[in-house]
Write a protein that holds these residues in place. Structure first.
Motif, short mmCIF file in Angstrom:
data_model
loop_
_atom_site.label_atom_id
_atom_site.label_comp_id
_atom_site.label_asym_id
_atom_site.label_seq_id
_atom_site.Cartn_x
_atom_site.Cartn_y
_atom_site.Cartn_z
N LEU A 1 33.02 40.32 28.99
CA LEU A 1 32.23 39.89 29.69
C LEU A 1 32.49 40.21 31.21
N VAL A 2 33.89 39.62 31.26
CA VAL A 2 34.51 39.73 32.86
C VAL A 2 34.27 41.11 33.28
N ALA A 3 34.74 42.16 32.34
CA ALA A 3 34.76 43.52 33.01
C ALA A 3 33.32 44.03 33.20
N ALA A 4 32.40 43.63 32.45
CA ALA A 4 30.81 43.79 32.78
C ALA A 4 30.34 43.11 33.95
N GLY A 5 31.22 42.33 34.68
CA GLY A 5 30.82 41.68 36.07
C GLY A 5 30.16 40.27 35.89
N TYR A 6 30.41 39.57 34.79
CA TYR A 6 30.08 38.30 34.70
C TYR A 6 31.02 37.16 34.95
N GLN A 7 30.64 36.34 35.77
CA GLN A 7 31.56 35.34 36.52
C GLN A 7 31.73 34.06 35.69
N ILE A 8 32.67 34.13 34.44
CA ILE A 8 32.94 33.11 33.52
C ILE A 8 34.53 32.54 33.64
N GLY A 9 35.29 32.86 34.63
CA GLY A 9 36.25 32.39 34.74
C GLY A 9 37.40 33.41 34.20
N GLU A 10 38.60 32.74 34.13
CA GLU A 10 39.63 33.38 33.37
C GLU A 10 39.52 33.19 31.82
#
Ligand SMILES: [Ca+2]
Length: 390
Positions: A342-351
């Motif tokens: 999800l982070v790699a897809a650009g979502y800002q969900i924290g670490e």
């Protein structure tokens, strides 16, 4: 310097509330001393001038998401925990056997509680209990007396010498140590199982395991008895269900219930039938020992997780009947990987931390919609695969 002045203003505006909080904490110190806590311990523990914001937020949060039973179990009983449990059971084999011998409680169940409560001692929580409990006791509400009692119980453990003040770290709601006892339970049921004269459920694995066994025994554990067996019910079963609707195994046999492998049920042992996902999902006959496990956390899903983890560590297979879902749950490692994707897809969900909270759920919902799937917010296999997880 203007910034510093501005930063002070909200504190000034909030001062009546803070004054009330200080007065409340003062009252807690006096009550603790009256109950036998040393003044020095009370003063050091409660050197706190404002409530813990995080604890206030968590105590008021409503669960916004109903976790399906298969996600709950998938998280608590994954291969990683089973494997690690086997390693830890070998490492503490002598202790576990001694606890089984002394309290009569099955050692696989003792180890399963340890594994779920603190991930075998690795994750016991990082909230400073006196501050969390003072915050809860001073925010008002119907549980005020309960929180005050837990705070005083925690400080008594320090006064008595079981623990150091700086060892009182746990969940925001006061459960702490390797067994996640609340302080009053600790006072009542913890045992010194390594014989050093202190009951230390924070650092001593023998004390933690012995105390878990003592808890389960006091909750009604029957030595040598079963806790749970997986069963199948007829497809249109509409007979009795529920942990408390107990009947002899032979009666369940006459109602058309069979063991998960198809073998017949017989004998007089008393059990209740749980169908957590209806007659088409896995069924379970649960015995009095399941009720003892239930007492630990007052939830059937919890007792199912402990029972199943114990069985898995003892070498039994996963459930024979699959859960009635076409979107199976993820393990902890897969949840971590899902967050990474999800982070790699650009979502800002924290670490990524493997813990699926509101931010992750929101990102999953969005990603599901983008992938043309119904938005569930669940960390399931479908969205995992859609994002490239393997
Ligand atoms: Ca000890």
């Amino acid at each position: 310097m203007r910034l510093a002045v501005l930063a002070v203003l909200p504190v000034l505006f909030a001062s009546p509330a803070l004054a009330n909080f200080s007065a409340c904490v003062g009252g807690l110190k006096d009550a603790a001393v009256k109950a036998g806590v040393s003044r020095a311990v009370a003063d050091r523990a409660l050197a706190i001038s404002q409530p813990d914001e995080k604890v206030m937020r968590l105590s008021r949060a409503q669960p916004e998401f109903k976790t399906p039973i298969w996600d709950y179990l998938g998280f608590l009983v994954d291969e990683e925990r089973v494997e690690q449990g086997r390693v830890m059971m070998r490492r503490y084999d002598n202790v576990l056997r001694a606890a089984e011998e002394r309290f009569g409680v099955n050692r696989f169940v003792i180890a399963a509680v340890w594994g779920v409560e603190s991930n075998f001692g690795q994750d016991a929580g990082d909230n400073f209990l006196p501050h969390s409990l003072a915050t809860l006791a001073c925010q008002g509400g119907r549980r005020t007396a309960f929180w005050r009692g837990e705070l005083i119980a925690a400080l008594k453990l320090v006064t008595r010498g079981d623990l150091q003040l700086n060892e009182l770290y746990g969940s925001w709601a006061g459960a702490f140590g390797q067994t996640q006892f609340i302080p009053s339970t600790y006072e009542r049921l913890a045992v010194d199982f390594d014989g050093d004269g202190r009951r230390d459920l924070v650092k001593s694995v023998p004390d933690a395991l012995g105390s878990t066994a003592n808890y389960l025994r006091r909750a009604g554990w029957q030595p040598g008895g079963s806790w749970m067996i997986e069963v199948k019910v007829p497809p249109n079963y509409s007979g009795p269900t529920g942990r408390k609707q107990k009947a002899p195994l032979s009666t369940w046999g006459s109602r058309g219930v069979v063991r998960a492998d198809g073998a017949a049920l017989s004998g007089g042992a008393q059990a209740g039938l749980l169908l957590p996902s209806g007659p088409r999902g896995p069924g379970f006959l649960v015995f009095k020992n399941f009720d003892a496990i239930y007492a630990y956390n007052q939830a059937e899903s919890y007792a199912l997780a402990i029972s199943h983890l114990a069985d898995r560590m003892a070498g039994l297979p996963t459930f024979r009947t699959p859960w009635p879902t076409d979107d199976p749950p993820l393990s902890r490692a897969q949840r971590f990987e899902l967050q990474r994707l999800l982070v790699a897809a650009g979502y800002q969900i924290g670490e990524p931390d493997g813990k699926v909270g509101p931010l992750t759920r929101e990102a999953i919902r969005d990603a599901e919609q983008r992938a043309g799937m119904p938005p569930t917010g669940r960390p399931g296999m479908k969205i995992y695969r859609a994002l490239g997880g393997r």
